[in-house]
Write an enzyme that holds these catalytic residues in place. Structure first.
Site, PDB file in Angstrom:
ATOM      1  N   CYS A 138     -13.119  41.712 -28.612  1.00 11.83           N
ATOM      2  CA  CYS A 138     -12.115  41.553 -27.536  1.00 11.83           C
ATOM      3  C   CYS A 138     -11.598  40.114 -27.495  1.00 11.83           C
ATOM      4  O   CYS A 138     -10.406  39.877 -27.328  1.00 11.83           O
ATOM      5  CB  CYS A 138     -12.704  41.856 -26.161  1.00 11.83           C
ATOM      6  N   ASP A 139     -12.506  39.149 -27.611  1.00 16.82           N
ATOM      7  CA  ASP A 139     -12.155  37.756 -27.308  1.00 16.82           C
ATOM      8  C   ASP A 139     -12.165  36.827 -28.524  1.00 16.82           C
ATOM      9  O   ASP A 139     -11.805  35.653 -28.407  1.00 16.82           O
ATOM     10  CB  ASP A 139     -13.143  37.193 -26.263  1.00 16.82           C
ATOM     11  N   CYS A 190     -18.100  40.210 -25.799  1.00 14.59           N
ATOM     12  CA  CYS A 190     -17.377  41.102 -26.718  1.00 14.59           C
ATOM     13  C   CYS A 190     -16.567  40.304 -27.738  1.00 14.59           C
ATOM     14  O   CYS A 190     -15.485  39.791 -27.418  1.00 14.59           O
ATOM     15  CB  CYS A 190     -16.458  42.021 -25.910  1.00 14.59           C
TER      16      CYS A 190
END
Ligand code: NAP
Length: 297
Positions: free
Chosen positions: A130-131, A127
C-alpha cells in the site's frame, strides 16, 4: 430472515458466501472495512494452486465479483455483537439468520512501543504494497521474520535505496527461498537477534532505536518502518458466547463448529495450524456446506 449471515468478507467469508449462494440460500455478508481481508496486501500470491501469478488484490476482487454476480448481498457494517439465537447486531442494524459463519480474519499485530501509534501514516506502515511507493530512493526498515516481512523486504528493495530487515531471532519463519533472494540483494542489510525499542520523530519518523540480544543499542536513521510481525484475531466482540483460546482465536473441535449451535467458524480467525489463502478458502467452503446440511437436517 437470512439463511446464513457471514461475518467478514475476506477469502474465507466470501468463499462461504459463494458456496451458500450456489446452494440457493439467502445470504448476507457483513464487513467492517473493505472486502478481501489481508490478502489484498500481498503484491503477488505465488503459492495458490493453478494461479501462480495473481496479485492479492486481483484475487480478492475476482472473488468479490463472483459473489456479487450471484446477487450476493454484502453490507459494509461493523458487527458489534452476536447472540445465541443467531441475531447479528451491527452499528446500524440488527439481522437474524438460521446460521452464522464467523470469518473475521485477523489484524496486524502492533509493536506497542513508544511513538508507534502517533507515527502511523507518518513513516510507520503495516502494508508495504500500500505505502511502499512513498519511499522511492529512501531508507526503510522491515521488522519481522515471517513470509510477510521477507516478501515486503523484497518488494521494497526494488523501490527504496536501502532496506534493513530486522528480526528478533536468527531463525526465520519465512521461506528459505525468500531469504536467499534477500541475501543476494546489494541494498538489503539483515539485522538478526534484535528488537526495535523506540521510534523517534514528532510529525514524521526520523529514526529507530534498536537493541540486540547482548543489550547493545544503536540508532538507525530511516524514512519508513514497515511492521510485519504477524496478526492477531479480533474476536473480543464474540466472547459473550463464543469460546476463544488464550490468544483470542475461535476454538473449534473440528475446524468448523464453534461451541454454539449453528454458529460456525472459517479462516484465519480460528485455532489452526496453517493460516494461508488455500486454507482460508477451504474453510469457507466447508463451513458453508456444513451449515447448509445442518440447516436442512
Ligand atoms: P508470522 O508467520 O506469524 O511471522 C511473524 C513474525 O513476526 C515472526 O518472525 C515473529 O518472530 C515476529 N514477531 C511476532 N511478534 C513480534 C514482536 N512483538 N516483536 C518483534 N517480532 C515479532 O506472520 P506473517 O509473516 O504475517 O505470516 C502470516 C501467515 O501468512 C503465515 O502462515 C505465512 O506463511 C503466510 N503468508 C504467506 C505468504 C505467501 O505464501 N506468499 C505471504 C505472506 C504471509 P518469531 O519468529 O521470533 O516468533
Amino acid at each position: 430472515m437470512y439463511d446464513i449471515i457471514i461475518v467478514g468478507a475476506g477469502p474465507a467469508g466470501l468463499t462461504a458466501a459463494l458456496y451458500a449462494l450456489r446452494a440457493n440460500k439467502k445470504v448476507l455478508v457483513l464487513e467492517s472495512k473493505s472486502y478481501g481481508g489481508q490478502i489484498v496486501n500481498a503484491s503477488l500470491v505465488e503459492n495458490y494452486p493453478a494461479l501462480p501469478n495473481i496479485s492479492g488484490f486481483d484475487f480478492a476482487t475476482n472473488l468479490y465479483n463472483q459473489v456479487k454476480d450471484l446477487n450476493g448481498e454484502i453490507k459494509f457494517e461493523g458487527v458489534i455483537r452476536i447472540e445465541e439465537d443467531k441475531t447479528v447486531i451491527t452499528h446500524k442494524n440488527s439481522y437474524k439468520a438460521k446460521a452464522i459463519i464467523l470469518a473475521t480474519g485477523a489484524e496486524n499485530r502492533k509493536l506497542n512501543i513508544e511513538n508507534e501509534e502517533k507515527l502511523v501514516g507518518k513513516g510507520v506502515s503495516y502494508c508495504a504494497t500500500c505505502d511502499g511507493n512513498f519511499y522511492k530512493n529512501k531508507t526503510v526498515v522491515v521488522n519481522g521474520g515471517g513470509n510477510t516481512a521477507l516478501e515486503d523486504a523484497i518488494y521494497l528493495s526494488n523501490i527504496a535505496k536501502k532496506v534493513y530487515l530486522i528480526h528478533r531471532r536468527d531463525i526465520f519463519r519465512g521461506e528459505e527461498k525468500y531469504l536467499s533472494e534477500l541475501k543476494e540483494k546489494d541494498n538489503v542489510e539483515i539485522i538478526v537477534n534484535s528488537t526495535i525499542t523506540k521510534l523517534n520523530g514528532e510529525n514524521k519518523l526520523e529514526s529507530i532505536e534498536v537493541k540486540d540480544n547482548n543489550d547493545t543499542k544503536q540508532t538507525i536513521e530511516i524514512d519508513g518502518l514497515f511492521i510485519a510481525i504477524g496478526q492477531t484475531p479480533k474476536n473480543e466482540i464474540f466472547s459473550n458466547i463464543i469460546e476463544l483460546d488464550e490468544k483470542g482465536y475461535i476454538k473449534s473441535h473440528d475446524g468448523v463448529h464453534t461451541n454454539c449451535d449453528k454458529i460456525y467458524v472459517a479462516g484465519d480467525t480460528r485455532v489452526k495450524e496453517l493460516r494461508q489463502l488455500t486454507t482460508a478458502v477451504s474453510d469457507g467452503s466447508i463451513a458453508a456446506t456444513i451449515a447448509i446440511k445442518e440447516m436442512e437436517d
